[in-house]
Design an enzyme around this catalytic site. Structure first.
Site, PDB file in Angstrom:
ATOM      1  N   CYS A   1       0.830  -1.208   0.000  1.00  0.00           N
ATOM      2  CA  CYS A   1       0.000   0.000   0.000  1.00  0.00           C
ATOM      3  C   CYS A   1       0.862   1.254   0.000  1.00  0.00           C
ATOM      4  CB  CYS A   1      -0.938   0.015   1.213  1.00  0.00           C
ATOM      5  SG  CYS A   1      -0.089   0.158   2.790  1.00  0.00           S
TER       6      CYS A   1
ATOM      7  N   HIS B   1       0.221  11.334  16.134  1.00  0.00           N
ATOM      8  CA  HIS B   1      -0.481  10.589  15.082  1.00  0.00           C
ATOM      9  C   HIS B   1       0.467   9.606  14.410  1.00  0.00           C
ATOM     10  CE1 HIS B   1      -3.181   9.942  11.641  1.00  0.00           C
ATOM     11  NE2 HIS B   1      -2.132  10.140  10.857  1.00  0.00           N
TER      12      HIS B   1
ATOM     13  N   HIS C   1      -3.398   4.872  10.436  1.00  0.00           N
ATOM     14  CA  HIS C   1      -4.718   4.281  10.643  1.00  0.00           C
ATOM     15  C   HIS C   1      -4.588   2.771  10.716  1.00  0.00           C
ATOM     16  CE1 HIS C   1      -5.881   8.269   9.153  1.00  0.00           C
ATOM     17  NE2 HIS C   1      -6.987   8.081   9.857  1.00  0.00           N
TER      18      HIS C   1
ATOM     19  N   ASP D   1      -8.604  -5.328   7.361  1.00  0.00           N
ATOM     20  CA  ASP D   1      -8.504  -6.162   6.158  1.00  0.00           C
ATOM     21  C   ASP D   1      -7.119  -6.794   6.024  1.00  0.00           C
ATOM     22  OD1 ASP D   1      -6.904  -4.020   5.601  1.00  0.00           O
ATOM     23  OD2 ASP D   1      -7.987  -3.371   3.809  1.00  0.00           O
TER      24      ASP D   1
ATOM     25  N   ARG E   1      -4.436  -4.437   9.887  1.00  0.00           N
ATOM     26  CA  ARG E   1      -3.388  -3.806   9.071  1.00  0.00           C
ATOM     27  C   ARG E   1      -3.153  -2.399   9.619  1.00  0.00           C
ATOM     28  NH1 ARG E   1      -3.796  -0.698   4.205  1.00  0.00           N
ATOM     29  NH2 ARG E   1      -6.016  -1.170   4.106  1.00  0.00           N
TER      30      ARG E   1
ATOM     31  N   CYS F   1      -1.428   0.797   9.319  1.00  0.00           N
ATOM     32  CA  CYS F   1      -0.804   1.532   8.226  1.00  0.00           C
ATOM     33  C   CYS F   1      -0.166   2.788   8.846  1.00  0.00           C
ATOM     34  CB  CYS F   1      -1.901   1.871   7.229  1.00  0.00           C
ATOM     35  SG  CYS F   1      -1.313   2.554   5.710  1.00  0.00           S
TER      36      CYS F   1
END
Ligand code: ZN
Length: 129
Positions: free
Chosen positions: A66, A102, A105, A109, A117, A119
């Site tokens: 990704c 931060h 996310h 999936d 996952r 990310c």
């Protein structure tokens, strides 16, 4: 907020520099496939770019194709989860539970047994061997 590590916006800016400040403190996102750790699979620990707290172990990292570093689990208790309804999507934002920075996310999936996952922006973490 309730985080153990507390700094003013000015202190964060000075510590992090402009680009990391934008990601970590203003919930920014780095461009996909640009991050240092996207295709990085050394053995070690990924620590918070804001406070240095260990967040992810390298054995939970996988290539999700990704464009961002992806993990199938975090070190227990190190990550905070917040519902994020911005950009017309229903997502779960992940933050460092120690300083509120931060990270990225988390999606449900994932291809591994955890089904998760995470990310994460490369700029949100520092790798330690
Ligand atoms: Zn932190």
């Amino acid at each position: 907020m309730k985080y153990p590590v507390k700094k003013t916006e000015q202190e964060w800016k000075e510590q992090l520099g402009e680009e990391r400040y934008r990601i970590l403190r203003q919930k920014g996102t780095e461009y996909p496939h640009t991050g240092t750790y996207n295709l990085h699979f050394e053995k070690g620990t990924y620590c918070c770019g804001g406070c240095g707290e260990p967040l992810f172990e390298s054995n939970s990292k996988f290539d999700a194709h990704c464009g961002w570093p992806s993990f199938d689990e975090s070190i227990p208790g190190k990550v905070e989860y917040i519902s994020d309804l911005t950009h017309g999507m229903k997502r779960t934002e992940i933050l460092c539970a120690n300083c509120g920075s931060h990270l990225g996310h988390v999606f449900d999936d994932g291809p591994t047994k955890t089904g998760q996952r995470y990310c994460v922006n490369s700029l949100s973490v520092d790798f330690r061997e």
